[in-house]
Design a protein around this motif. Structure first.
Motif, PDB file in Angstrom:
ATOM      1  N   LEU A 115       0.823  -1.207   0.000  1.00  0.00           N
ATOM      2  CA  LEU A 115       0.000   0.000   0.000  1.00  0.00           C
ATOM      3  C   LEU A 115       0.857   1.257   0.000  1.00  0.00           C
ATOM      4  O   LEU A 115       0.521   2.252  -0.664  1.00  0.00           O
ATOM      5  CB  LEU A 115      -0.946   0.000   1.199  1.00  0.00           C
ATOM      6  CG  LEU A 115      -2.076  -1.020   1.160  1.00  0.00           C
ATOM      7  CD1 LEU A 115      -2.833  -1.025   2.473  1.00  0.00           C
ATOM      8  CD2 LEU A 115      -3.011  -0.730   0.007  1.00  0.00           C
ATOM      9  N   THR A 116       1.970   1.244   0.725  1.00  0.00           N
ATOM     10  CA  THR A 116       2.866   2.400   0.750  1.00  0.00           C
ATOM     11  C   THR A 116       3.470   2.640  -0.623  1.00  0.00           C
ATOM     12  O   THR A 116       3.515   3.776  -1.107  1.00  0.00           O
ATOM     13  CB  THR A 116       3.981   2.192   1.784  1.00  0.00           C
ATOM     14  OG1 THR A 116       3.389   1.973   3.067  1.00  0.00           O
ATOM     15  CG2 THR A 116       4.909   3.385   1.852  1.00  0.00           C
ATOM     16  N   GLN A 117       3.899   1.595  -1.268  1.00  0.00           N
ATOM     17  CA  GLN A 117       4.477   1.732  -2.603  1.00  0.00           C
ATOM     18  C   GLN A 117       3.429   2.217  -3.598  1.00  0.00           C
ATOM     19  O   GLN A 117       3.712   3.071  -4.442  1.00  0.00           O
ATOM     20  CB  GLN A 117       5.057   0.399  -3.052  1.00  0.00           C
ATOM     21  CG  GLN A 117       5.764   0.457  -4.386  1.00  0.00           C
ATOM     22  CD  GLN A 117       6.368  -0.872  -4.776  1.00  0.00           C
ATOM     23  OE1 GLN A 117       6.082  -1.888  -4.158  1.00  0.00           O
ATOM     24  NE2 GLN A 117       7.194  -0.880  -5.793  1.00  0.00           N
ATOM     25  N   SER A 118       2.211   1.710  -3.490  1.00  0.00           N
ATOM     26  CA  SER A 118       1.139   2.132  -4.378  1.00  0.00           C
ATOM     27  C   SER A 118       0.821   3.610  -4.209  1.00  0.00           C
ATOM     28  O   SER A 118       0.620   4.333  -5.190  1.00  0.00           O
ATOM     29  CB  SER A 118      -0.116   1.294  -4.104  1.00  0.00           C
ATOM     30  OG  SER A 118      -1.198   1.771  -4.859  1.00  0.00           O
ATOM     31  N   SER A 119       0.790   4.088  -2.962  1.00  0.00           N
ATOM     32  CA  SER A 119       0.485   5.500  -2.755  1.00  0.00           C
ATOM     33  C   SER A 119       1.641   6.388  -3.220  1.00  0.00           C
ATOM     34  O   SER A 119       1.414   7.483  -3.731  1.00  0.00           O
ATOM     35  CB  SER A 119       0.129   5.769  -1.299  1.00  0.00           C
ATOM     36  OG  SER A 119       1.255   5.861  -0.496  1.00  0.00           O
ATOM     37  N   ARG A 120       2.877   5.939  -3.078  1.00  0.00           N
ATOM     38  CA  ARG A 120       4.015   6.722  -3.582  1.00  0.00           C
ATOM     39  C   ARG A 120       3.963   6.843  -5.095  1.00  0.00           C
ATOM     40  O   ARG A 120       4.260   7.906  -5.650  1.00  0.00           O
ATOM     41  CB  ARG A 120       5.332   6.083  -3.151  1.00  0.00           C
ATOM     42  CG  ARG A 120       5.649   6.300  -1.705  1.00  0.00           C
ATOM     43  CD  ARG A 120       6.973   5.682  -1.326  1.00  0.00           C
ATOM     44  NE  ARG A 120       7.224   5.866   0.098  1.00  0.00           N
ATOM     45  CZ  ARG A 120       8.142   5.230   0.768  1.00  0.00           C
ATOM     46  NH1 ARG A 120       8.916   4.354   0.166  1.00  0.00           N
ATOM     47  NH2 ARG A 120       8.304   5.454   2.063  1.00  0.00           N
ATOM     48  N   ILE A 121       3.586   5.780  -5.776  1.00  0.00           N
ATOM     49  CA  ILE A 121       3.460   5.817  -7.231  1.00  0.00           C
ATOM     50  C   ILE A 121       2.341   6.770  -7.633  1.00  0.00           C
ATOM     51  O   ILE A 121       2.494   7.560  -8.572  1.00  0.00           O
ATOM     52  CB  ILE A 121       3.228   4.398  -7.788  1.00  0.00           C
ATOM     53  CG1 ILE A 121       4.486   3.556  -7.619  1.00  0.00           C
ATOM     54  CG2 ILE A 121       2.817   4.450  -9.252  1.00  0.00           C
ATOM     55  CD1 ILE A 121       4.285   2.085  -7.916  1.00  0.00           C
ATOM     56  N   GLY A 125       0.827  12.300  -9.783  1.00  0.00           N
ATOM     57  CA  GLY A 125      -0.052  13.446  -9.617  1.00  0.00           C
ATOM     58  C   GLY A 125      -1.467  13.081  -9.222  1.00  0.00           C
ATOM     59  O   GLY A 125      -2.355  13.926  -9.237  1.00  0.00           O
ATOM     60  N   ASP A 126      -1.721  11.841  -8.881  1.00  0.00           N
ATOM     61  CA  ASP A 126      -3.050  11.393  -8.468  1.00  0.00           C
ATOM     62  C   ASP A 126      -3.147  11.407  -6.949  1.00  0.00           C
ATOM     63  O   ASP A 126      -2.146  11.450  -6.246  1.00  0.00           O
ATOM     64  CB  ASP A 126      -3.329   9.970  -8.969  1.00  0.00           C
ATOM     65  CG  ASP A 126      -3.295   9.867 -10.479  1.00  0.00           C
ATOM     66  OD1 ASP A 126      -3.594  10.876 -11.132  1.00  0.00           O
ATOM     67  OD2 ASP A 126      -2.975   8.783 -10.986  1.00  0.00           O
ATOM     68  N   LEU A 127      -4.384  11.326  -6.445  1.00  0.00           N
ATOM     69  CA  LEU A 127      -4.577  11.160  -5.019  1.00  0.00           C
ATOM     70  C   LEU A 127      -4.461   9.672  -4.689  1.00  0.00           C
ATOM     71  O   LEU A 127      -5.037   8.837  -5.383  1.00  0.00           O
ATOM     72  CB  LEU A 127      -5.957  11.667  -4.600  1.00  0.00           C
ATOM     73  CG  LEU A 127      -6.148  13.177  -4.668  1.00  0.00           C
ATOM     74  CD1 LEU A 127      -7.594  13.523  -4.336  1.00  0.00           C
ATOM     75  CD2 LEU A 127      -5.216  13.871  -3.712  1.00  0.00           C
ATOM     76  N   PRO A 128      -3.722   9.323  -3.647  1.00  0.00           N
ATOM     77  CA  PRO A 128      -3.591   7.901  -3.292  1.00  0.00           C
ATOM     78  C   PRO A 128      -4.883   7.358  -2.694  1.00  0.00           C
ATOM     79  O   PRO A 128      -5.644   8.072  -2.063  1.00  0.00           O
ATOM     80  CB  PRO A 128      -2.466   7.890  -2.268  1.00  0.00           C
ATOM     81  CG  PRO A 128      -2.441   9.257  -1.703  1.00  0.00           C
ATOM     82  CD  PRO A 128      -2.920  10.175  -2.791  1.00  0.00           C
ATOM     83  N   TYR A 129      -5.117   6.068  -2.922  1.00  0.00           N
ATOM     84  CA  TYR A 129      -6.249   5.384  -2.310  1.00  0.00           C
ATOM     85  C   TYR A 129      -5.877   4.998  -0.891  1.00  0.00           C
ATOM     86  O   TYR A 129      -4.758   4.562  -0.653  1.00  0.00           O
ATOM     87  CB  TYR A 129      -6.628   4.139  -3.102  1.00  0.00           C
ATOM     88  CG  TYR A 129      -7.129   4.442  -4.496  1.00  0.00           C
ATOM     89  CD1 TYR A 129      -8.371   5.021  -4.673  1.00  0.00           C
ATOM     90  CD2 TYR A 129      -6.373   4.145  -5.612  1.00  0.00           C
ATOM     91  CE1 TYR A 129      -8.839   5.314  -5.948  1.00  0.00           C
ATOM     92  CE2 TYR A 129      -6.826   4.428  -6.889  1.00  0.00           C
ATOM     93  CZ  TYR A 129      -8.068   4.995  -7.029  1.00  0.00           C
ATOM     94  OH  TYR A 129      -8.523   5.290  -8.289  1.00  0.00           O
ATOM     95  N   PHE A 130      -6.776   5.132   0.031  1.00  0.00           N
ATOM     96  CA  PHE A 130      -6.514   4.770   1.421  1.00  0.00           C
ATOM     97  C   PHE A 130      -7.181   3.439   1.730  1.00  0.00           C
ATOM     98  O   PHE A 130      -8.349   3.251   1.435  1.00  0.00           O
ATOM     99  CB  PHE A 130      -7.020   5.844   2.368  1.00  0.00           C
ATOM    100  CG  PHE A 130      -6.290   7.154   2.215  1.00  0.00           C
ATOM    101  CD1 PHE A 130      -5.028   7.307   2.775  1.00  0.00           C
ATOM    102  CD2 PHE A 130      -6.834   8.198   1.499  1.00  0.00           C
ATOM    103  CE1 PHE A 130      -4.340   8.485   2.618  1.00  0.00           C
ATOM    104  CE2 PHE A 130      -6.144   9.377   1.339  1.00  0.00           C
ATOM    105  CZ  PHE A 130      -4.903   9.530   1.896  1.00  0.00           C
ATOM    106  N   GLY A 131      -6.458   2.539   2.317  1.00  0.00           N
ATOM    107  CA  GLY A 131      -7.005   1.234   2.703  1.00  0.00           C
ATOM    108  C   GLY A 131      -6.969   0.250   1.561  1.00  0.00           C
ATOM    109  O   GLY A 131      -6.319   0.447   0.545  1.00  0.00           O
ATOM    110  N   LEU A 132      -7.685  -0.833   1.750  1.00  0.00           N
ATOM    111  CA  LEU A 132      -7.704  -1.889   0.733  1.00  0.00           C
ATOM    112  C   LEU A 132      -8.769  -1.638  -0.293  1.00  0.00           C
ATOM    113  O   LEU A 132      -9.821  -1.244  -0.068  1.00  0.00           O
ATOM    114  CB  LEU A 132      -7.951  -3.241   1.421  1.00  0.00           C
ATOM    115  CG  LEU A 132      -6.841  -3.670   2.363  1.00  0.00           C
ATOM    116  CD1 LEU A 132      -7.234  -4.970   3.046  1.00  0.00           C
ATOM    117  CD2 LEU A 132      -5.557  -3.892   1.593  1.00  0.00           C
TER     118      LEU A 132
END
Length: 45
Positions: free
Chosen positions: A27-33, A38-45
């Motif tokens: 999840l951390t890697q996904s939010s960093r990408i 320039g997108d907002l990261p998804y929180f949670g599963l």
């Protein structure tokens, strides 16, 4: 002196702990990408 021995294991060495650490890294890697793109990261599963 006691004749019994005990082994103290860390909670992170359990299968559940390792699974949660893997999901956390994923999840951390996904939010960093997402932030890098320039997108907002998804929180949670």
């Amino acid at each position: 002196m006691s004749k019994t021995a005990s082994i103290g294991l860390l909670s992170s060495s359990t299968l559940f702990g390792r699974l949660m650490a893997f999901i956390d890294r994923l999840l951390t890697q996904s939010s960093r990408i997402a932030i890098r793109n320039g997108d907002l990261p998804y929180f949670g599963l």
